[in-house]
Design an enzyme around this catalytic site. Sequence first.
Site, PDB file in Angstrom:
ATOM      1  CD  GLU A  64      -6.085  65.006  24.130  1.00  0.00           C
ATOM      2  OE1 GLU A  64      -4.800  65.444  24.549  1.00  0.00           O
ATOM      3  OE2 GLU A  64      -6.720  65.945  23.854  1.00  0.00           O
ATOM      4  CB  CYS A  67       0.587  60.587  25.854  1.00  0.00           C
ATOM      5  SG  CYS A  67      -0.381  61.085  27.439  1.00  0.00           S
TER       6      CYS A  67
HETATM    7  P1  NAP Z   1      -3.422  53.473  18.452  1.00  0.00           P
HETATM    8  O1  NAP Z   1      -2.574  52.151  17.695  1.00  0.00           O
HETATM    9  O2  NAP Z   1      -3.597  54.506  17.465  1.00  0.00           O
HETATM   10  O3  NAP Z   1      -4.535  52.792  18.962  1.00  0.00           O
HETATM   11  C1  NAP Z   1      -5.399  53.802  19.833  1.00  0.00           C
HETATM   12  C2  NAP Z   1      -6.802  53.162  19.804  1.00  0.00           C
HETATM   13  O4  NAP Z   1      -7.581  53.285  18.350  1.00  0.00           O
HETATM   14  C3  NAP Z   1      -7.070  51.821  20.157  1.00  0.00           C
HETATM   15  O5  NAP Z   1      -7.937  51.467  20.673  1.00  0.00           O
HETATM   16  C4  NAP Z   1      -7.106  51.116  18.757  1.00  0.00           C
HETATM   17  O6  NAP Z   1      -7.917  49.723  18.506  1.00  0.00           O
HETATM   18  C5  NAP Z   1      -7.867  52.094  18.226  1.00  0.00           C
HETATM   19  N1  NAP Z   1      -8.053  51.964  16.507  1.00  0.00           N
HETATM   20  C6  NAP Z   1      -6.955  51.845  15.858  1.00  0.00           C
HETATM   21  N2  NAP Z   1      -7.383  51.897  14.589  1.00  0.00           N
HETATM   22  C7  NAP Z   1      -8.589  52.246  14.641  1.00  0.00           C
HETATM   23  C8  NAP Z   1      -9.644  52.418  13.713  1.00  0.00           C
HETATM   24  N3  NAP Z   1      -9.509  52.200  12.124  1.00  0.00           N
HETATM   25  N4  NAP Z   1     -10.833  52.730  13.870  1.00  0.00           N
HETATM   26  C9  NAP Z   1     -11.151  52.896  15.329  1.00  0.00           C
HETATM   27  N5  NAP Z   1     -10.216  52.626  16.148  1.00  0.00           N
HETATM   28  C10 NAP Z   1      -8.954  52.219  15.850  1.00  0.00           C
HETATM   29  O7  NAP Z   1      -2.429  53.714  19.629  1.00  0.00           O
HETATM   30  P2  NAP Z   1      -1.754  52.989  20.709  1.00  0.00           P
HETATM   31  O8  NAP Z   1      -0.739  52.048  20.033  1.00  0.00           O
HETATM   32  O9  NAP Z   1      -2.901  52.061  21.381  1.00  0.00           O
HETATM   33  O10 NAP Z   1      -1.497  54.105  21.657  1.00  0.00           O
HETATM   34  C11 NAP Z   1      -0.092  54.318  21.813  1.00  0.00           C
HETATM   35  C12 NAP Z   1       0.166  56.025  21.099  1.00  0.00           C
HETATM   36  O11 NAP Z   1      -1.039  56.617  21.733  1.00  0.00           O
HETATM   37  C13 NAP Z   1       1.270  56.780  21.625  1.00  0.00           C
HETATM   38  O12 NAP Z   1       1.585  57.280  20.257  1.00  0.00           O
HETATM   39  C14 NAP Z   1       0.783  57.753  22.604  1.00  0.00           C
HETATM   40  O13 NAP Z   1       1.847  58.858  22.417  1.00  0.00           O
HETATM   41  C15 NAP Z   1      -0.462  57.916  22.263  1.00  0.00           C
HETATM   42  N6  NAP Z   1      -1.315  58.222  23.540  1.00  0.00           N
HETATM   43  C16 NAP Z   1      -1.640  59.837  23.697  1.00  0.00           C
HETATM   44  C17 NAP Z   1      -2.283  60.177  24.838  1.00  0.00           C
HETATM   45  C18 NAP Z   1      -2.779  61.679  24.978  1.00  0.00           C
HETATM   46  O14 NAP Z   1      -3.362  61.867  25.765  1.00  0.00           O
HETATM   47  N7  NAP Z   1      -2.325  62.587  23.777  1.00  0.00           N
HETATM   48  C19 NAP Z   1      -2.273  59.194  25.833  1.00  0.00           C
HETATM   49  C20 NAP Z   1      -1.822  57.829  25.742  1.00  0.00           C
HETATM   50  C21 NAP Z   1      -1.335  57.447  24.442  1.00  0.00           C
HETATM   51  P3  NAP Z   1      -6.885  48.501  18.787  1.00  0.00           P
HETATM   52  O15 NAP Z   1      -6.016  48.375  19.811  1.00  0.00           O
HETATM   53  O16 NAP Z   1      -7.844  47.546  18.690  1.00  0.00           O
HETATM   54  O17 NAP Z   1      -6.227  48.476  17.409  1.00  0.00           O
END
Ligand code: NAP
Length: 519
Positions: free
Chosen positions: A257, A296
């Site tokens: 997602e 999101c």
């Molecule tokens: P993100 O930077 O992609 O991080 C998401 C998750 O992935 C975090 O737990 C992060 O951990 C982890 N992660 C990052 N790099 C990784 C890797 N190489 N291996 C394993 N895990 C890894 O996103 P975010 O900044 O937290 O969230 C914001 C984004 O999420 C927005 O763009 C939003 O649109 C989207 N979102 C989508 C939904 C949906 O249902 N579609 C819902 C909510 C949010 P760390 O925090 O430890 O880096």
Amino acid sequence: MARTLQSWTRGEWWAGGGLGTEVSDAVTGEPVVSVSSDGLDTAATVAYAREVGGPELRRSGFAARAALVKQLALALKERRGELVELSARTGATAADASVDVDGGIGTALVFASKGAGRLPDGNVLAEDEAEPLGKGGTFAGRHLLSPRRGAAVEINAFNFPVWGMLEKLAPALIAGVPSIVKPATQTAYVTVHAVRVLDESGLLPDGALQLVCGGLGDLLDHLGGQDLVSFTGSAATAAKLRGHEAVTARSVRFNAEADSLNGSVLGPDAVPGTPEFELFTDALVHEMTCKAGQRCTAIRRALVPEALLDQVSGAVDGRLAKTVVGAPGAEGVTMGALAGQAQRRDVLAAVERLKNAATVVAGGGPPAEVAGADAATGAFMAPTLLRCDDPDRAEPHAVEAFGPVSTLIGYRDPAHAVELLARGEGSLVASVVSCDEDAVREVVLGAAAHHGRILVLDREDAAESTGHGTPMPQLVHGGPGRAGGGEEEGGLRAVTHHLQRTAVQASPRVLDALTGTVH
Ligand code: NAP
């Protein structure tokens, strides 16, 4: 120095070594916790899920586990106040925290109720009817679904520390698959508190849930064909994980997602003075300010008939002016802070990119006034409405400012609105606010292929509508293309996602005997 947040693996709470990543209070800037997974034994964590958690869970059947999920949700409900209070440190007002905490508990309860009502006692779920495969009636086939023997690795975004965990955990538990939860570092302390409540309830089978705070290290290297990864977060991280060998070479079941440029369309009939005009402007302001726009599903693109651009812009600006930005809980505050300074830097940078194609109607940066907090230390952002007079520009259809930011764009006719919605290249949700049946049909059917969910809002359904930004556990949440291409929730689909479908061919007598088996 801030205390190190504990992880919970192999039945033990432990703190990672080293300095870790310091997480600050979104409002005061004070350190809250340090997050580190240094010392995590990734292979042993995965093995514990498979060898202890899975068998423990599968000692009972689907229906009993659905009852367990209900009990777990009720345990959280009893202590929801603690989670709401803690969420204030992430910048969330009580209303924002309710979306996360009560929304998460409600979601788990819906899965529990669906599971208890519609799933059998055993660990075999027979799908559809048996298909006769021979003329004599002695040979038939049927799809039987049974729990995968691996682990579900659940990686969540920072904006929903409780809901994000529960919407993935509840279906996995009901399915009989153990979870390894990895919350986003920025708000992991809220998830940890929820997991402590679950642990202290004494209800969880050993190994059914493990929690890793901080990086996953090489954990994915230990996953194979019985395991799942469910990811929520940015499109960039989704792409990285999707390309991991565990997914590409060992067929780990992967669901993503990701981010999304969701649109809401004001129908051509919805001129000022109609209920739909009010519904549209109210929804837009709500979506911009709820959780400071960190959903999101929030409306990033507000598509309105060209001739109404000035009127919509004036009406939304007027409502946004009533927003009081400040510390959660302070007198009169209606919108809290972003989750942290890093998130605010990202939002400000995205607004700068949007400004290449749009003008600022309201906001545009940090707010001039902040209630009950120091504007210099808190991650505050003014609700920001932009207006793009050239709908062909790429920026509003491509740049996601993950905060209280939305762009007004004019459209010529419903076909043009559909074209503009599709320029998001796959979104979680769209809405159309209109009473004009022809326009509604054109937008819904034209946009359906590009969206996971579409809301039609009008005077008839408004009182009961759950709104543009709220995915419902009964229905699919996800979207094609940029939105990640995945599907979550959707009632029992979320449970069956964790099961292996096997076409069993046998005599009807054997097929009957196989269904309902506990093993
Ligand atoms: P993100 O930077 O992609 O991080 C998401 C998750 O992935 C975090 O737990 C992060 O951990 C982890 N992660 C990052 N790099 C990784 C890797 N190489 N291996 C394993 N895990 C890894 O996103 P975010 O900044 O937290 O969230 C914001 C984004 O999420 C927005 O763009 C939003 O649109 C989207 N979102 C989508 C939904 C949906 O249902 N579609 C819902 C909510 C949010 P760390 O925090 O430890 O880096």
